[in-house]
Design a protein around this motif. Sequence first.
Motif, PDB file in Angstrom:
ATOM      1  N   TYR A  49     -37.762  40.630 -14.517  1.00  0.00           N
ATOM      2  CA  TYR A  49     -37.363  39.228 -14.585  1.00  0.00           C
ATOM      3  C   TYR A  49     -35.843  39.094 -14.503  1.00  0.00           C
ATOM      4  O   TYR A  49     -35.326  38.196 -13.835  1.00  0.00           O
ATOM      5  CB  TYR A  49     -37.875  38.573 -15.871  1.00  0.00           C
ATOM      6  CG  TYR A  49     -39.380  38.559 -15.993  1.00  0.00           C
ATOM      7  CD1 TYR A  49     -40.165  37.807 -15.122  1.00  0.00           C
ATOM      8  CD2 TYR A  49     -40.025  39.290 -16.995  1.00  0.00           C
ATOM      9  CE1 TYR A  49     -41.552  37.783 -15.242  1.00  0.00           C
ATOM     10  CE2 TYR A  49     -41.395  39.263 -17.121  1.00  0.00           C
ATOM     11  CZ  TYR A  49     -42.166  38.518 -16.240  1.00  0.00           C
ATOM     12  OH  TYR A  49     -43.530  38.509 -16.363  1.00  0.00           O
ATOM     13  N   ARG A  50     -35.143  39.973 -15.178  1.00  0.00           N
ATOM     14  CA  ARG A  50     -33.678  39.928 -15.113  1.00  0.00           C
ATOM     15  C   ARG A  50     -33.198  40.188 -13.692  1.00  0.00           C
ATOM     16  O   ARG A  50     -32.248  39.567 -13.219  1.00  0.00           O
ATOM     17  CB  ARG A  50     -33.078  40.959 -16.077  1.00  0.00           C
ATOM     18  CG  ARG A  50     -33.244  40.618 -17.543  1.00  0.00           C
ATOM     19  CD  ARG A  50     -32.388  41.512 -18.436  1.00  0.00           C
ATOM     20  NE  ARG A  50     -32.758  42.916 -18.312  1.00  0.00           N
ATOM     21  CZ  ARG A  50     -33.720  43.494 -19.019  1.00  0.00           C
ATOM     22  NH1 ARG A  50     -34.433  42.766 -19.872  1.00  0.00           N
ATOM     23  NH2 ARG A  50     -33.980  44.781 -18.882  1.00  0.00           N
ATOM     24  N   THR A  53     -33.554  36.984 -11.699  1.00  0.00           N
ATOM     25  CA  THR A  53     -32.845  35.792 -12.160  1.00  0.00           C
ATOM     26  C   THR A  53     -31.645  35.492 -11.265  1.00  0.00           C
ATOM     27  O   THR A  53     -30.763  36.335 -11.074  1.00  0.00           O
ATOM     28  CB  THR A  53     -32.388  35.967 -13.611  1.00  0.00           C
ATOM     29  OG1 THR A  53     -33.523  36.182 -14.443  1.00  0.00           O
ATOM     30  CG2 THR A  53     -31.641  34.730 -14.093  1.00  0.00           C
ATOM     31  N   LEU A  98     -37.915  33.621  -8.863  1.00  0.00           N
ATOM     32  CA  LEU A  98     -37.978  33.197 -10.257  1.00  0.00           C
ATOM     33  C   LEU A  98     -37.159  31.917 -10.373  1.00  0.00           C
ATOM     34  O   LEU A  98     -35.925  31.951 -10.259  1.00  0.00           O
ATOM     35  CB  LEU A  98     -37.419  34.287 -11.174  1.00  0.00           C
ATOM     36  CG  LEU A  98     -37.729  34.157 -12.661  1.00  0.00           C
ATOM     37  CD1 LEU A  98     -39.206  34.412 -12.922  1.00  0.00           C
ATOM     38  CD2 LEU A  98     -36.882  35.136 -13.476  1.00  0.00           C
ATOM     39  N   PRO A 100     -35.432  28.473 -12.092  1.00  0.00           N
ATOM     40  CA  PRO A 100     -34.715  28.319 -13.367  1.00  0.00           C
ATOM     41  C   PRO A 100     -35.652  28.096 -14.547  1.00  0.00           C
ATOM     42  O   PRO A 100     -35.406  28.597 -15.651  1.00  0.00           O
ATOM     43  CB  PRO A 100     -33.824  27.096 -13.106  1.00  0.00           C
ATOM     44  CG  PRO A 100     -33.585  27.115 -11.635  1.00  0.00           C
ATOM     45  CD  PRO A 100     -34.877  27.601 -11.042  1.00  0.00           C
ATOM     46  N   ALA A 103     -37.298  31.411 -15.335  1.00  0.00           N
ATOM     47  CA  ALA A 103     -36.310  32.287 -15.972  1.00  0.00           C
ATOM     48  C   ALA A 103     -36.104  31.899 -17.432  1.00  0.00           C
ATOM     49  O   ALA A 103     -35.887  32.756 -18.299  1.00  0.00           O
ATOM     50  CB  ALA A 103     -34.983  32.224 -15.217  1.00  0.00           C
ATOM     51  N   ALA A 107     -36.970  35.316 -18.722  1.00  0.00           N
ATOM     52  CA  ALA A 107     -35.794  36.163 -18.544  1.00  0.00           C
ATOM     53  C   ALA A 107     -34.671  35.903 -19.543  1.00  0.00           C
ATOM     54  O   ALA A 107     -33.937  36.827 -19.908  1.00  0.00           O
ATOM     55  CB  ALA A 107     -35.244  36.006 -17.122  1.00  0.00           C
ATOM     56  N   ASP A 108     -34.520  34.658 -19.983  1.00  0.00           N
ATOM     57  CA  ASP A 108     -33.408  34.294 -20.863  1.00  0.00           C
ATOM     58  C   ASP A 108     -33.775  34.593 -22.310  1.00  0.00           C
ATOM     59  O   ASP A 108     -34.501  33.832 -22.951  1.00  0.00           O
ATOM     60  CB  ASP A 108     -33.080  32.809 -20.685  1.00  0.00           C
ATOM     61  CG  ASP A 108     -31.901  32.359 -21.521  1.00  0.00           C
ATOM     62  OD1 ASP A 108     -31.348  33.183 -22.278  1.00  0.00           O
ATOM     63  OD2 ASP A 108     -31.536  31.158 -21.437  1.00  0.00           O
TER      64      ASP A 108
END
Length: 359
Positions: A49-50, A53, A98, A100, A103, A107-108
């Motif tokens: 995921y990172r 992003t 991905l 926003p 994410a 991811a965040d």
Amino acid sequence: MTLAMDTRPAATVAPDPAKLGPLIERAINDVAAGYSGVLVSMGYHLGLYRAMTGAGPLSPRELARRSGCAERYLREWLNAQAASGYITYHAASGTYELTPEQAFVFADEDSPAFLPLAWQVVASMWADEKTSTEAIRTGKGVSWGEHDHRLYCGVAAFYRNGYRASLVSEWLPALDGVVDKLTDGAHVADIGCGHGHSTVLMAKAFPKSRFWGYDAHAGSIEAARRHAREAGVNDRVTFEVADATSYPARDYDLICFFDCLHDMGKPVAAAEYARKSLADGGTVLLVEPFANDKVEDNLNVVGRLYYSASTTMCCAHAISENGTHVLGAQAGEQQLAQVFQKAGFSRFRKAMATPFNLV
């Protein structure tokens, strides 16, 4: 005379196809969600995921290059994630993106909606299936420390960012006069502090105050001490192994119970001890899983989540303490108020509520 149980199958009624179809569809969706949750956890640990992003649309080969993972596996992983709606597939270009919003969830790690680590709780529940099954059969309890190690990290991660988003900015200001005391310098106890995220958040926000975090689980206290060191608040935070009726009394201005009172077998005793440990004019902050007072009003996705966890964790620990109550994770405001009334408190009010918590 010898009596024997009738083991013949009961007469069955043919199911209504109009009702059976949606039920099967829901169950298959749950099975698929279980499969997908494993891939979410893997995606987090692999950094997928990172890697996606902010990168825009990526081919499996490009993601393999960015992440250092094998392309052929990533094709399947990407398709599974796209089928779940967790990433977006662009058919015209054969690429994956991905967004926003995605994410924000996957991811965040500072997002209040970050969820990948929540599947660690699910993994722990499966790992503990044999223990939980035996507990339900016999009625015995299962203490917090008896569970698979993934439970502790998963629960801490599930609640951490929600606390980060709301504790200092919304929950504490909803309490009469508490923020002023914390700003000037107060003594605060965080009971059942777990990994200490709530304690550390308050310590960072109010540098003149002094904080103590208490938990009966030694492994969680070790993690809490590490988090305090990493956050640079060791000068004003102390973590100690202690339960809700044995921590040192220091005339606290604020005593907090974050998502833990319902796990306790003796919640009235814990509330009584808190009342006796408060300074004059002190306050108890109780944060509990959101629940309505009636079962029929909790038959929704949040209730489903909490009732499930309550079966294997919350009730199990309360039973293990051989106490007076087994509140469960859906106790509701009425039962919680009764606990504090029995403990001798003169005032109990709901300061606010979120989709996941009563405050």
